[in-house]
Write a protein that holds these residues in place. Structure first.
Motif, PDB file in Angstrom:
ATOM      1  N   VAL B   5       0.855  -1.191   0.000  1.00 14.16           N
ATOM      2  CA  VAL B   5       0.000   0.000   0.000  1.00 14.16           C
ATOM      3  C   VAL B   5       0.890   1.239   0.000  1.00 14.16           C
ATOM      4  O   VAL B   5       1.663   1.449   0.937  1.00 14.16           O
ATOM      5  CB  VAL B   5      -0.922   0.016   1.245  1.00 14.16           C
ATOM      6  CG1 VAL B   5      -1.807   1.248   1.228  1.00 14.16           C
ATOM      7  CG2 VAL B   5      -1.755  -1.251   1.311  1.00 14.16           C
ATOM      8  N   PRO B   6       0.830   2.072  -1.040  1.00 16.55           N
ATOM      9  CA  PRO B   6       1.665   3.275  -1.084  1.00 16.55           C
ATOM     10  C   PRO B   6       1.408   4.167   0.136  1.00 16.55           C
ATOM     11  O   PRO B   6       0.296   4.183   0.681  1.00 16.55           O
ATOM     12  CB  PRO B   6       1.220   3.972  -2.370  1.00 16.55           C
ATOM     13  CG  PRO B   6       0.594   2.899  -3.198  1.00 16.55           C
ATOM     14  CD  PRO B   6      -0.010   1.934  -2.229  1.00 16.55           C
ATOM     15  N   ASP B  43      -6.561   5.054  -9.978  1.00 15.15           N
ATOM     16  CA  ASP B  43      -5.188   4.780  -9.545  1.00 15.15           C
ATOM     17  C   ASP B  43      -4.917   3.301  -9.780  1.00 15.15           C
ATOM     18  O   ASP B  43      -5.181   2.460  -8.916  1.00 15.15           O
ATOM     19  CB  ASP B  43      -5.022   5.124  -8.061  1.00 15.15           C
ATOM     20  CG  ASP B  43      -3.578   4.960  -7.603  1.00 15.15           C
ATOM     21  OD1 ASP B  43      -2.808   4.280  -8.300  1.00 15.15           O
ATOM     22  OD2 ASP B  43      -3.233   5.508  -6.538  1.00 15.15           O
ATOM     23  N   PRO B  44      -4.401   2.966 -10.961  1.00 17.60           N
ATOM     24  CA  PRO B  44      -4.204   1.541 -11.283  1.00 17.60           C
ATOM     25  C   PRO B  44      -3.127   0.881 -10.436  1.00 17.60           C
ATOM     26  O   PRO B  44      -3.063  -0.343 -10.362  1.00 17.60           O
ATOM     27  CB  PRO B  44      -3.805   1.566 -12.771  1.00 17.60           C
ATOM     28  CG  PRO B  44      -3.306   2.944 -13.020  1.00 17.60           C
ATOM     29  CD  PRO B  44      -4.001   3.852 -12.055  1.00 17.60           C
ATOM     30  N   GLY B  45      -2.298   1.687  -9.777  1.00 16.74           N
ATOM     31  CA  GLY B  45      -1.222   1.118  -8.971  1.00 16.74           C
ATOM     32  C   GLY B  45      -1.654   0.683  -7.585  1.00 16.74           C
ATOM     33  O   GLY B  45      -0.876   0.064  -6.854  1.00 16.74           O
ATOM     34  N   LEU B  81     -12.035   3.719  -1.974  1.00 15.91           N
ATOM     35  CA  LEU B  81     -12.034   3.087  -3.297  1.00 15.91           C
ATOM     36  C   LEU B  81     -12.637   4.011  -4.352  1.00 15.91           C
ATOM     37  O   LEU B  81     -12.152   4.064  -5.493  1.00 15.91           O
ATOM     38  CB  LEU B  81     -12.790   1.760  -3.247  1.00 15.91           C
ATOM     39  CG  LEU B  81     -12.086   0.653  -2.464  1.00 15.91           C
ATOM     40  CD1 LEU B  81     -12.998  -0.560  -2.291  1.00 15.91           C
ATOM     41  CD2 LEU B  81     -10.784   0.235  -3.160  1.00 15.91           C
ATOM     42  N   ARG B  82     -13.663   4.735  -4.005  1.00 10.25           N
ATOM     43  CA  ARG B  82     -14.224   5.671  -4.987  1.00 10.25           C
ATOM     44  C   ARG B  82     -13.226   6.801  -5.261  1.00 10.25           C
ATOM     45  O   ARG B  82     -13.111   7.274  -6.394  1.00 10.25           O
ATOM     46  CB  ARG B  82     -15.587   6.194  -4.525  1.00 10.25           C
ATOM     47  CG  ARG B  82     -16.656   5.107  -4.613  1.00 10.25           C
ATOM     48  CD  ARG B  82     -18.030   5.604  -4.270  1.00 10.25           C
ATOM     49  NE  ARG B  82     -18.598   6.491  -5.260  1.00 10.25           N
ATOM     50  CZ  ARG B  82     -19.290   6.113  -6.331  1.00 10.25           C
ATOM     51  NH1 ARG B  82     -19.497   4.828  -6.566  1.00 10.25           N
ATOM     52  NH2 ARG B  82     -19.800   7.001  -7.172  1.00 10.25           N
ATOM     53  N   ARG B  83     -12.496   7.199  -4.238  1.00 12.41           N
ATOM     54  CA  ARG B  83     -11.450   8.219  -4.432  1.00 12.41           C
ATOM     55  C   ARG B  83     -10.374   7.689  -5.367  1.00 12.41           C
ATOM     56  O   ARG B  83      -9.719   8.457  -6.083  1.00 12.41           O
ATOM     57  CB  ARG B  83     -10.868   8.578  -3.069  1.00 12.41           C
ATOM     58  CG  ARG B  83     -10.002   9.792  -3.101  1.00 12.41           C
ATOM     59  CD  ARG B  83      -9.662  10.281  -1.723  1.00 12.41           C
ATOM     60  NE  ARG B  83      -8.717  11.386  -1.829  1.00 12.41           N
ATOM     61  CZ  ARG B  83      -8.164  11.986  -0.798  1.00 12.41           C
ATOM     62  NH1 ARG B  83      -8.467  11.618   0.423  1.00 12.41           N
ATOM     63  NH2 ARG B  83      -7.308  12.982  -0.970  1.00 12.41           N
TER      64      ARG B  83
END
Lengths: 91, 136
Positions: B5-6, B43-45, B81-83
């Motif tokens: 998790v970044p 955010d695909p990452g 998740l929506r963010r």
């Protein structure tokens, strides 16, 4: 002009095995009502008078107007006391 | 700490986990979900499952009113998740547990299926009573 009622905007309704379930999004409380109670609360998404509710109930259920009025009146009183049905201000 | 998790998402998760559970008690879920449900840039990452595990750890370790319940977890993850650009929904369902007990449950849904929930998630056992974001 007869008083009109509407349900609280935070109510969400569903049917579960013949009974109505009511969720109040504000208080996060939920409770069950009879099928007739559910029909009344569904109708009260728009302001309705007692006469309109009685008409709806007699059309939907095999019940005479006097009994429908008594049942709806008792149910509305409990709902108003619980704050889930509100008096609609006169226009 | 979960390296998948970044850092920026860990901080966002911490912020959401601190702020949202008390708000769930104070503000109507309908209004709250409208605030929290805005879709951000994808955010695909981001590893959604790792983020959920991070949030679960935070909430399991916290005292009430932050402690993990299906609703606090669902609300926090719905927002995060929506963010992150995922069009998840938060569902609330009800069921009868025996003749007297009425039970409610909240869970995430993505493209119509439970998301980031246990594989045997009993969504079919619950009657939907509310879905967020609500359609007009």
């Amino acid at each position: 002009m007869s008083p009109r009622f509407r349900r609280h905007a935070d109510l969400r309704l569903t049917e579960l095995a013949g009974e109505g379930i009511v969720l109040h999004l504000g208080s996060r409380r939920y409770f069950s009502v009879s099928g007739t109670g559910l029909a009344i609360l569904e109708a009260l998404i728009e302001p309705r008078s007692m006469d309109e509710l009685v008409e709806m109930l007699t059309a939907r259920y095999e019940v005479d107007a006097a009994r429908a009025r008594a049942s709806a009146g008792e149910f509305l009183e409990r709902c108003r006391a619980a704050g889930v049905v509100l008096d609609e201000p006169a226009a | 700490m979960n390296p998948a998790v970044p850092l920026v998402w860990r901080l966002r998760a911490l912020q959401a986990s601190l702020l949202l559970p008390p708000l769930v008690r104070l503000v109507s879920l309908g209004r709250l979900s409208a605030w929290l449900g805005r879709i951000g840039p994808p955010d695909p990452g981001l590893d959604d499952r790792a983020l959920a595990a991070w949030v679960d750890r935070l909430l399991y370790a916290a005292p009430p009113p932050w402690r993990r319940t299906c609703l606090t977890r669902g609300t926090v993850m719905f927002h995060l998740l929506r963010r992150a650009g995922r069009p998840v929904e938060l569902k609330i369902g009800v069921r009868r547990d025996g003749a007297r007990n009425l039970a409610a449950h909240a869970w995430l849904v993505l493209h119509g299926a439970p998301y980031l929930e246990a594989e045997d998630h009993p969504s079919q056992a619950f009657a939907d009573i509310a879905t967020f974001p609500e359609r007009a």
